[in-house]
Design a protein around this motif. Structure first.
Motif, short mmCIF file in Angstrom:
data_model
loop_
_atom_site.label_atom_id
_atom_site.label_comp_id
_atom_site.label_asym_id
_atom_site.label_seq_id
_atom_site.Cartn_x
_atom_site.Cartn_y
_atom_site.Cartn_z
N LYS A 38 -27.01 -10.82 -125.57
CA LYS A 38 -27.15 -9.51 -124.93
C LYS A 38 -26.53 -9.53 -123.53
N VAL A 39 -26.76 -10.63 -122.78
CA VAL A 39 -26.17 -10.76 -121.45
C VAL A 39 -24.64 -10.73 -121.56
N GLU A 40 -24.11 -11.45 -122.53
CA GLU A 40 -22.66 -11.46 -122.73
C GLU A 40 -22.13 -10.06 -122.99
N SER A 41 -22.81 -9.31 -123.84
CA SER A 41 -22.38 -7.96 -124.17
C SER A 41 -22.40 -7.05 -122.95
N LEU A 42 -23.46 -7.15 -122.13
CA LEU A 42 -23.57 -6.30 -120.94
C LEU A 42 -22.51 -6.67 -119.90
N LEU A 43 -22.25 -7.96 -119.74
CA LEU A 43 -21.22 -8.37 -118.79
C LEU A 43 -19.84 -7.88 -119.24
N GLU A 44 -19.61 -7.91 -120.54
CA GLU A 44 -18.34 -7.39 -121.06
C GLU A 44 -18.24 -5.89 -120.80
N LYS A 65 -15.02 -21.96 -140.68
CA LYS A 65 -15.62 -20.63 -140.60
C LYS A 65 -17.14 -20.72 -140.61
N VAL A 66 -17.67 -21.61 -141.45
CA VAL A 66 -19.12 -21.80 -141.52
C VAL A 66 -19.65 -22.30 -140.18
N SER A 67 -18.90 -23.27 -139.57
CA SER A 67 -19.30 -23.83 -138.28
C SER A 67 -19.31 -22.76 -137.20
N GLU A 68 -18.25 -21.93 -137.19
CA GLU A 68 -18.16 -20.86 -136.21
C GLU A 68 -19.30 -19.87 -136.39
N SER A 69 -19.57 -19.52 -137.64
CA SER A 69 -20.64 -18.59 -137.95
C SER A 69 -21.99 -19.15 -137.52
N SER A 70 -22.20 -20.46 -137.76
CA SER A 70 -23.45 -21.10 -137.40
C SER A 70 -23.63 -21.12 -135.89
N SER A 71 -22.50 -21.36 -135.17
CA SER A 71 -22.56 -21.42 -133.71
C SER A 71 -23.01 -20.08 -133.15
N VAL A 72 -22.42 -18.99 -133.68
CA VAL A 72 -22.80 -17.65 -133.22
C VAL A 72 -24.25 -17.36 -133.58
N LYS A 73 -24.62 -17.79 -134.80
CA LYS A 73 -25.98 -17.53 -135.27
C LYS A 73 -27.01 -18.27 -134.43
N ASP A 74 -26.67 -19.50 -133.96
CA ASP A 74 -27.58 -20.32 -133.19
C ASP A 74 -27.71 -19.85 -131.75
N GLU A 75 -26.78 -19.02 -131.25
CA GLU A 75 -26.85 -18.53 -129.88
C GLU A 75 -28.06 -17.62 -129.73
N HIS A 76 -28.79 -17.83 -128.66
CA HIS A 76 -30.01 -17.06 -128.44
C HIS A 76 -29.67 -15.59 -128.22
N GLU A 77 -30.55 -14.72 -128.69
CA GLU A 77 -30.31 -13.28 -128.60
C GLU A 77 -30.17 -12.82 -127.15
N THR A 78 -30.92 -13.41 -126.25
CA THR A 78 -30.84 -13.01 -124.84
C THR A 78 -29.46 -13.32 -124.27
N ILE A 79 -28.92 -14.50 -124.60
CA ILE A 79 -27.59 -14.86 -124.12
C ILE A 79 -26.55 -13.91 -124.69
N PHE A 136 -16.41 -7.76 -116.69
CA PHE A 136 -16.22 -9.11 -116.17
C PHE A 136 -15.24 -9.86 -117.06
N SER A 137 -14.52 -10.81 -116.48
CA SER A 137 -13.55 -11.57 -117.26
C SER A 137 -14.27 -12.52 -118.20
N TRP A 138 -13.57 -12.93 -119.28
CA TRP A 138 -14.18 -13.83 -120.25
C TRP A 138 -14.51 -15.17 -119.62
N GLU A 160 -18.82 -18.84 -117.81
CA GLU A 160 -19.42 -19.62 -116.72
C GLU A 160 -20.90 -19.26 -116.57
N LEU A 161 -21.20 -17.97 -116.62
CA LEU A 161 -22.59 -17.53 -116.50
C LEU A 161 -23.42 -17.94 -117.71
N LYS A 162 -22.84 -17.90 -118.89
CA LYS A 162 -23.56 -18.33 -120.09
C LYS A 162 -23.90 -19.81 -120.01
#
Length: 460
Positions: free
Chosen positions: A173-179, A157-171, A183-185, A190-192
């Motif tokens: 935001k792009v993921e959220s807008l594409l969703e 859980k810590v690793s998963e949380s860290s991975s999300v935390k380390d993702e850049h804010e711009t990426i 667009f499919s996951w 692929e775009l990320k």
């Protein structure tokens, strides 16, 4: 001796004393232990092994009505029981001391022998398992294994949380807008990956730059079908697809666009319309209404032989009696494999060089689109017509499937009117509707070109 009418019962507990106290609480002195044994219990993976005692007993005849109801062999003392006079609570120290004094503990004389026998059997069991020390070690190991599993879960859980935390804010935001644009996951991932590979960390801070690049990538992924050569006459055009996507209206639009454009050039192409739809009520009447406006005739066929004969009448080459033949087909559920297969057999006409389109609605969910593409693959459709584009503002669902299936889009339709509501597909049409993105239309038109209306050459 106990009554032959009473069946022996069994109960389990963490110790023989615990079992005896529970039996005493239930029946007072009116029970008799006839056998017992210690057993080792564990879970599916042999972890958390522990020793329990299984005791077989009977109740004296005068206590028959007080016997536990529905208790089967191997019943644990802590198991919940049905409410009522015979119901018992989980065994606790307070509940044992709270039992009425009118039923004092009066063990039978035979129980002393049982106690001695139990001690001997317990020692024998411990010896066979390596002694009490070995069992204690095993218990400690099991406890350690449980702690390790718990720690691994926490670390994951810590690793998963860290991975999300380390993702850049711009990426993110792009993921959220594409969703939001449906667009499919898999396409979003692929775009990320492209973003991570294309941009340096400091460049990701330029959100506008990243989003503009994402729009370009999506546009580059949209494959536009080339115009069909159409050298052989008549040019046979078949539209297939599930029910309710507007195949009949689409065929009418195609014919109308060709006829109107030809009229402007002082041409009068010969157009034939055929329907194979024998499922939908009034299918022929609907296409006839469209044909009447364009002064065209409609033929209906029910078999492969009928279709083959009719196409033979229209001829080819110098004997051609037509420029275009539009064939409307029945619509079926994507799960109706039987009818889809029969339609495929009907269209399997000798030397039929048809331009086959798959019509799908822009409003169809991504998962359903995936199934539609798969089930109509056998028709060999060369491109896709996207219908009902006026009924949605997001196209991520259709663009994702087109990209993942490596299919091209040729035409888009809007509305139910047959005139001036069809155009050749182009990336800008889809990209200009990307919700949440700052779309530069001028840049996209320079990059991908401007879409054009359908003309006679639009199908040829």
């Amino acid at each position: 001796m106990y009554s032959k009418n009473l069946m022996p019962r069994t109960v389990e507990g963490n110790s023989l004393d615990e079992v005896k106290e529970e039996l005493l609480r239930r029946y007072g002195a009116n029970y008799q232990i006839i056998d017992y044994k210690a057993i080792i219990k564990s879970n599916l993976f042999h972890l958390n092994e522990h020793e329990v005692y299984r005791v077989t007993y009977v109740v004296n005849d005068n206590q028959f009505e007080d016997m536990p109801q529905g208790g089967g062999a191997g019943q644990m003392l802590s198991a919940p029981r049905a409410a009522g006079p015979a119901a018992t609570r989980p065994l606790t120290a307070s509940s044992m001391h709270a039992y009425p004094a009118s039923r004092p503990a009066q063990p039978l004389a035979s129980q002393a022998v049982v106690d001695d026998d139990f001690a001997a059997k317990k020692k024998s069991l411990l010896d066979s398992l390596g002694g009490a020390e070995a069992i204690s070690t095993q218990v400690k190991l099991n406890d350690m294994a449980k702690k390790i599993d718990s720690m691994a879960s926490i670390l994951a859980k810590v690793s998963e949380s860290s991975s999300v935390k380390d993702e850049h804010e711009t990426i993110m935001k792009v993921e959220s807008l594409l969703e939001d644009n449906e667009f499919s996951w898999s396409y979003i991932e692929e775009l990320k990956d492209k973003i991570r590979g294309e941009f340096k960390l400091e460049e990701l801070d330029d959100e506008k730059l990243v989003m503009a690049k994402v729009i370009d990538w999506i546009g580059e992924d949209i494959s536009i079908a080339p115009r069909f050569p159409g050298k052989k006459k008549p040019h046979v055009i078949i539209v297939v697809g599930p029910t309710g996507v507007g195949k009949t209206t689409t065929i009418a639009k195609m014919a109308a666009e060709i006829k109107m454009a030809a009229k402007d050039k002082d041409r009068n192409p010969v157009i034939h319309m055929i329907t194979t739809d024998n499922i939908r009520v009034a299918a022929k009447e609907q296409i006839e209404r469209y044909a009447e406006v364009m002064e065209l005739n409609v033929d209906k066929v029910d078999t492969k032989e009928d279709l083959e004969n009719l196409l033979g009448m229209y001829g080819g080459g110098s004997r051609s009696k037509g420029d275009y033949v539009f064939i409307d087909t029945s619509g079926f559920s994507p799960n109706d494999y039987d009818h889809i297969s029969k339609l495929q057999e009907m269209l399997d006409v000798r030397n039929l060089k048809a331009d086959i389109y798959l019509a799908v609605s822009a409003t169809t969910k991504g998962k359903d689109l995936d199934k539609i593409f798969k089930n109509y693959e056998a028709f060999g459709f060369r491109s896709v017509i996207v219908t009902k584009c006026d009924e949605t503002s997001t196209y991520g669902n259709i663009l994702s499937v087109l990209h993942e299936k490596r299919k091209a889009v040729s035409l888009i339709t809007v509305g139910q009117e047959i005139l001036h509501k069809m155009r050749r597909a182009d990336p800008v049409f889809f990209l200009r509707n990307m919700d949440g993105f700052d779309v530069d239309i001028g840049h996209l038109e320079r990059k991908f070109g401007k879409g054009d209306s359908l003309t006679p050459d639009g199908l040829e």
